[in-house]
Scaffold this active site. Sequence first.
Site, mmCIF file in Angstrom:
data_model
loop_
_atom_site.group_PDB
_atom_site.id
_atom_site.type_symbol
_atom_site.label_atom_id
_atom_site.label_comp_id
_atom_site.label_asym_id
_atom_site.label_seq_id
_atom_site.Cartn_x
_atom_site.Cartn_y
_atom_site.Cartn_z
ATOM 1 N N SER A 1 17.557 -25.486 -10.875
ATOM 2 C CA SER A 1 17.050 -26.522 -9.912
ATOM 3 C C SER A 1 15.985 -27.434 -10.239
ATOM 4 C CB SER A 1 17.151 -25.978 -8.246
ATOM 5 O OG SER A 1 16.032 -25.196 -8.227
ATOM 6 N N LYS B 1 10.668 -25.936 -4.888
ATOM 7 C CA LYS B 1 11.300 -27.373 -4.681
ATOM 8 C C LYS B 1 9.947 -28.187 -4.612
ATOM 9 C CE LYS B 1 15.676 -26.532 -3.758
ATOM 10 N NZ LYS B 1 15.736 -25.302 -4.857
#
Length: 103
Positions: free
Chosen positions: A21, A64
């Site tokens: 990610s 993130k």
Amino acid sequence: MEVDAELAGPGQYGLRVRGDSMVALGIYDGDQAVVDTRQPAHHGDLVAALFPSDHGDEDLASLKILELRDDKAWLVAANSAYAPIPLREATVLGRVTTIIRRL
């Protein structure tokens, strides 16, 4: 995970990266992220967030980018294959201060 004292002090710990990610930031599966729980997270910071388990087993920590837009907070991957996640679905654990890669 255990992290060398020169890289992580009090209030800091390490997480091993799994998945893809964050590849657009050059963070890859197997890297280590040092997280500082004492540093506040701001718009654009790389953070570690904790997502509760859907099945009542282990919660999941994830790296993130914290984005603040439209009066809302989002957790955004650095890979367009993943949709932004509303921050209300997770808890920010701390700001990532160091990425370590073994060659």
